[in-house]
Design an enzyme around this catalytic site. Structure first.
Site, PDB file in Angstrom:
ATOM      1  N   CYS A  71      49.367  28.152  40.489  1.00 20.06           N
ATOM      2  CA  CYS A  71      49.067  28.601  41.859  1.00 20.06           C
ATOM      3  C   CYS A  71      49.252  27.450  42.849  1.00 20.06           C
ATOM      4  O   CYS A  71      48.876  26.318  42.582  1.00 20.06           O
ATOM      5  CB  CYS A  71      47.642  29.149  41.931  1.00 20.06           C
ATOM      6  SG  CYS A  71      47.243  29.846  43.548  1.00 20.06           S
ATOM      7  N   CYS A  75      42.206  25.181  45.468  1.00 22.62           N
ATOM      8  CA  CYS A  75      40.776  25.508  45.317  1.00 22.62           C
ATOM      9  C   CYS A  75      40.141  24.566  44.276  1.00 22.62           C
ATOM     10  O   CYS A  75      40.585  24.533  43.116  1.00 22.62           O
ATOM     11  CB  CYS A  75      40.617  26.968  44.924  1.00 22.62           C
ATOM     12  SG  CYS A  75      41.586  28.080  45.982  1.00 22.62           S
ATOM     13  N   CYS A  78      39.257  25.617  40.616  1.00 23.05           N
ATOM     14  CA  CYS A  78      40.100  26.550  39.856  1.00 23.05           C
ATOM     15  C   CYS A  78      41.007  25.870  38.828  1.00 23.05           C
ATOM     16  O   CYS A  78      41.722  24.920  39.138  1.00 23.05           O
ATOM     17  CB  CYS A  78      40.930  27.375  40.830  1.00 23.05           C
ATOM     18  SG  CYS A  78      41.812  28.722  39.991  1.00 23.05           S
ATOM     19  N   CYS A 115      39.784  45.114  36.193  1.00 26.06           N
ATOM     20  CA  CYS A 115      40.110  44.200  37.298  1.00 26.06           C
ATOM     21  C   CYS A 115      41.240  43.278  36.894  1.00 26.06           C
ATOM     22  O   CYS A 115      41.115  42.523  35.921  1.00 26.06           O
ATOM     23  CB  CYS A 115      38.908  43.334  37.663  1.00 26.06           C
ATOM     24  SG  CYS A 115      37.420  44.259  37.986  1.00 26.06           S
ATOM     25  N   CYS A 146      40.647  47.516  40.141  1.00 24.91           N
ATOM     26  CA  CYS A 146      40.396  46.435  41.088  1.00 24.91           C
ATOM     27  C   CYS A 146      41.507  45.415  40.875  1.00 24.91           C
ATOM     28  O   CYS A 146      41.920  45.196  39.731  1.00 24.91           O
ATOM     29  CB  CYS A 146      39.038  45.796  40.802  1.00 24.91           C
ATOM     30  SG  CYS A 146      38.685  44.363  41.858  1.00 24.91           S
ATOM     31  N   CYS A 206      35.415  43.946  47.365  1.00 27.21           N
ATOM     32  CA  CYS A 206      34.637  43.165  46.399  1.00 27.21           C
ATOM     33  C   CYS A 206      34.740  41.726  46.880  1.00 27.21           C
ATOM     34  O   CYS A 206      35.824  41.146  46.892  1.00 27.21           O
ATOM     35  CB  CYS A 206      35.243  43.320  44.999  1.00 27.21           C
ATOM     36  SG  CYS A 206      34.491  42.226  43.769  1.00 27.21           S
ATOM     37  N   ARG A 278      27.084  41.553  41.213  1.00 29.12           N
ATOM     38  CA  ARG A 278      27.592  41.315  39.849  1.00 29.12           C
ATOM     39  C   ARG A 278      27.266  39.922  39.348  1.00 29.12           C
ATOM     40  O   ARG A 278      27.601  38.922  39.988  1.00 29.12           O
ATOM     41  CB  ARG A 278      29.109  41.548  39.773  1.00 29.12           C
ATOM     42  CG  ARG A 278      29.657  41.346  38.342  1.00 29.12           C
ATOM     43  CD  ARG A 278      31.109  41.723  38.196  1.00 29.12           C
ATOM     44  NE  ARG A 278      31.328  43.069  38.672  1.00 29.12           N
ATOM     45  CZ  ARG A 278      32.145  43.383  39.663  1.00 29.12           C
ATOM     46  NH1 ARG A 278      32.849  42.459  40.257  1.00 29.12           N
ATOM     47  NH2 ARG A 278      32.278  44.631  40.045  1.00 29.12           N
TER      48      ARG A 278
HETATM   49  N1  SAM Z   1      44.126  33.953  43.554  1.00 30.09           N
HETATM   50  C1  SAM Z   1      43.201  34.968  43.871  1.00 30.09           C
HETATM   51  C2  SAM Z   1      42.106  34.485  44.796  1.00 30.09           C
HETATM   52  O1  SAM Z   1      41.924  33.268  44.925  1.00 30.09           O
HETATM   53  O2  SAM Z   1      41.440  35.329  45.373  1.00 30.09           O
HETATM   54  C3  SAM Z   1      42.573  35.637  42.663  1.00 30.09           C
HETATM   55  C4  SAM Z   1      42.069  34.843  41.502  1.00 30.09           C
HETATM   56  S1  SAM Z   1      40.719  33.711  41.805  1.00 30.09           S
HETATM   57  C5  SAM Z   1      40.639  32.962  40.226  1.00 30.09           C
HETATM   58  C6  SAM Z   1      39.291  34.765  41.961  1.00 30.09           C
HETATM   59  C7  SAM Z   1      37.932  34.129  42.115  1.00 30.09           C
HETATM   60  O3  SAM Z   1      37.484  33.615  40.866  1.00 30.09           O
HETATM   61  C8  SAM Z   1      37.774  32.947  43.058  1.00 30.09           C
HETATM   62  O4  SAM Z   1      37.698  33.325  44.391  1.00 30.09           O
HETATM   63  C9  SAM Z   1      36.466  32.347  42.572  1.00 30.09           C
HETATM   64  O5  SAM Z   1      35.369  32.901  43.252  1.00 30.09           O
HETATM   65  C10 SAM Z   1      36.416  32.727  41.092  1.00 30.09           C
HETATM   66  N2  SAM Z   1      36.574  31.525  40.267  1.00 30.09           N
HETATM   67  C11 SAM Z   1      37.730  30.866  40.041  1.00 30.09           C
HETATM   68  N3  SAM Z   1      37.515  29.778  39.271  1.00 30.09           N
HETATM   69  C12 SAM Z   1      36.187  29.737  39.012  1.00 30.09           C
HETATM   70  C13 SAM Z   1      35.350  28.845  38.283  1.00 30.09           C
HETATM   71  N4  SAM Z   1      35.845  27.761  37.708  1.00 30.09           N
HETATM   72  N5  SAM Z   1      34.043  29.114  38.211  1.00 30.09           N
HETATM   73  C14 SAM Z   1      33.540  30.209  38.812  1.00 30.09           C
HETATM   74  N6  SAM Z   1      34.271  31.081  39.528  1.00 30.09           N
HETATM   75  C15 SAM Z   1      35.588  30.856  39.637  1.00 30.09           C
HETATM   76 FE1  SF4 Z   2      44.988  30.085  43.347  1.00 32.04          FE
HETATM   77 FE2  SF4 Z   2      42.801  29.707  41.897  1.00 32.04          FE
HETATM   78 FE3  SF4 Z   2      42.707  29.401  44.528  1.00 32.04          FE
HETATM   79 FE4  SF4 Z   2      43.010  31.876  43.495  1.00 32.04          FE
HETATM   80  S1  SF4 Z   2      41.216  30.553  43.263  1.00 32.04           S
HETATM   81  S2  SF4 Z   2      44.122  30.969  45.220  1.00 32.04           S
HETATM   82  S3  SF4 Z   2      44.222  31.375  41.683  1.00 32.04           S
HETATM   83  S4  SF4 Z   2      43.905  28.140  43.079  1.00 32.04           S
END
Ligand code: SAM
Ligand code: SF4
Ligand code: DTB
Length: 331
Positions: A71, A75, A78, A115, A146, A206, A278
Site C-alpha cells: 500500500c 499509516c 499498518c 468483510c 462489507c 462502518c 465491534r
Molecule cells: N486500506 C483500507 C483503509 O485504510 O481503510 C482498508 C484496510 S485497513 C487495514 C482497515 C483498518 O484496519 C484501519 O483503518 C485500522 O483501523 C485497522 N488496522 C490496520 N492495522 C491495524 C493494527 N496493526 N492494529 C489494529 N488495527 C489495525
Molecule cells: Fe494502506 Fe494500511 Fe493505511 Fe489501509 S491502513 S491505507 S492498507 S497503509
C-alpha cells in the site's frame, strides 16, 4: 522523516480547533464518562445497551484480505504499507472463486457478514469492477457484505451501492489532533469525505478506530467524539486494539491498561446507543474474562474466523466455547 511515537498530547489551542461548535457530545462530557468509577461506567453502559439491544446478542463478521500489502499509504500502525519493512509479501487481487470459497466457509461457520479488505489508497476502475462482482456473488450466498478499499469518489460509492453493498468500512482511526502524527499521506478530512460519500450513496457506514497507540484518555475521548458526533453515528463501530507489528513506526506501542480498553467500549456504547460496537483487532491477546467485560460494556459484535487481514484472530472454537459459557447468542 522522523516521527515521534508514542503520540504527544495536544496543546489546549489545538484541541479547541477540533471540537465542533454544536457537537452533540462535547469532549469534556466524554472525558467525564471516561473518568467515572469503573463500576458506575459499566452500569451506565449496561443501562444504555439493554434499552437499545437485546443483551447477550452478538453479531459475527468474518474478514478476508482480498488484496494484501504494497500500500502507498504510511499509516503508522499498518503491516501493509510499502513504506514499512514488515516482511509482508505483496499479493495480487484474489480471484473471485477463491474469495467465494472463503465466503462459503464463513457462512457455514455462522458468520452473518463477510468483510473484504484491500490495501489500497483508493481502488482503480478495473479493481472496483472485480470487487463489485465479489459483492454480488457473496450476497447470493446469503451473507451481508462489507468492503474496505480506501478512499472513494462519488461514482465509486454509487456503483458499490448499486451492487447491493451493505456496509463500507473506513475508520477515522484516532483523534483529529493525532491523525497527522500517525498518517501523513492522506488527511482525516479525506477520510471524512469518503464516509460522507458512502452515507450519501445509501450504504451503511462502518467506522471506528484504534486504541493503544499512546493516545491516552484524551485521545480516546477525541476518537469517540468524532464518531458519536457524526450525523448519524456509524451503524457499526469497530474498536481495534493496536497490534504492534515489528517494522512499523508504532512497533513499540500497544500497551493500554485493559480496563481503559473496556472503558473505551463502554463510552462508545453510551455515546452511540444504536450502533453495533465491534470488539475488533487484538482479541487474540485477550483472555476470556477481559472479553466478557467488553461484552458487559456493550460490545455486541466481533470479528470471527481464523484471520483478521494479515495476522491471526482469536480461535473460533474458543470463541464458541466462550459464547456458550456466557450464554451469548449469535445473530
Ligand atoms: N486500506 C483500507 C483503509 O485504510 O481503510 C482498508 C484496510 S485497513 C487495514 C482497515 C483498518 O484496519 C484501519 O483503518 C485500522 O483501523 C485497522 N488496522 C490496520 N492495522 C491495524 C493494527 N496493526 N492494529 C489494529 N488495527 C489495525
Ligand atoms: Fe494502506 Fe494500511 Fe493505511 Fe489501509 S491502513 S491505507 S492498507 S497503509
Ligand atoms: C477494522 O476496523 N478492523 C479490521 C477491519 N476494520 C478491516 C482490520 C484489522 C486489521 C488488524 C491487523 C491485520 O490483520 O493486519
Amino acid at each position: 522523516m522522523i516521527r515521534e511515537f508514542p503520540l504527544q498530547p495536544p496543546t489546549t489551542a489545538s484541541r479547541a480547533l477540533v471540537e465542533p461548535v454544536e457537537a452533540r457530545w462535547k469532549i469534556a462530557d466524554i472525558e467525564a464518562l471516561f473518568a467515572l468509577p469503573f463500576l458506575d461506567l459499566m452500569f451506565r453502559a449496561q443501562e444504555v445497551h439493554r434499552a437499545h439491544f437485546k443483551a447477550g446478542e452478538v453479531q459475527r463478521s468474518t474478514l478476508l484480505s482480498i488484496k494484501t500489502g504494497g500500500c502507498s499509504e504510511d499509516c503508522g500502525y499498518c503491516s501493509q504499507s510499502s513504506r514499512h519493512s514488515t516482511g509482508l509479501e505483496r499479493e495480487a487481487l484474489m480471484p473471485l472463486d477463491e474469495v467465494l470459497e472463503h465466503a462459503r466457509a464463513a457462512k457455514e461457520s455462522g458468520s452473518s457478514r463477510f468483510c473484504m479488505g484491500a490495501a489500497w489508497r483508493s481502488p482503480k476502475e478495473k479493481d472496483l469492477a472485480a470487487v463489485i462482482e465479489m459483492v454480488k456473488e457473496v450476497k447470493k450466498l446469503g451473507l451481508e457484505t462489507c468492503v474496505t478499499l480506501g478512499m472513494l469518489n462519488t461514482e465509486q460509492a454509487k456503483l458499490l451501492a448499486e451492487a447491493g453493498l451493505d456496509y463500507y468500512n473506513h475508520n477515522v482511526d484516532t483523534a483529529p489532533e493525532y491523525y497527522g502524527e500517525v498518517i501523513t499521506t492522506h488527511t482525516l478530512q479525506d477520510r471524512l469525505d469518503t464516509i460522507e460519500k458512502v452515507r450519501d450513496a445509501g450504504i451503511n457506514v462502518c467506522s471506528g478506530g484504534i486504541v493503544g497507540m499512546g493516545e491516552g484518555q484524551t485521545g480516546r475521548a477525541g476518537l469517540i467524539a468524532q464518531l458519536a458526533n457524526m450525523e448519524p453515528p456509524p451503524e457499526s463501530v469497530p474498536i481495534n486494539k493496536l497490534i504492534a507489528f515489528p517494522g512499523t513506526p508504532l512497533a513499540g506501542s500497544g500497551a493500554i491498561d485493559p480496563f481503559d480498553f473496556v472503558r473505551t467500549i463502554a463510552v462508545a456504547r453510551i455515546t452511540m446507543p444504536n450502533s453495533f460496537v465491534r470488539l475488533s483487532a487484538g482479541r487474540e491477546q485477550m483472555g476470556d474474562e477481559l472479553q466478557a467485560l467488553c461484552f458487559m460494556a456493550g460490545a455486541n459484535s466481533i470479528f470471527y474466523g481464523e484471520r483478521l487481514l494479515t495476522t491471526g484472530n482469536a480461535d473460533s472454537n474458543a470463541d464458541m466455547r466462550l459464547f456458550a459459557r456466557l450464554g451469548l447468542i449469535s445473530i
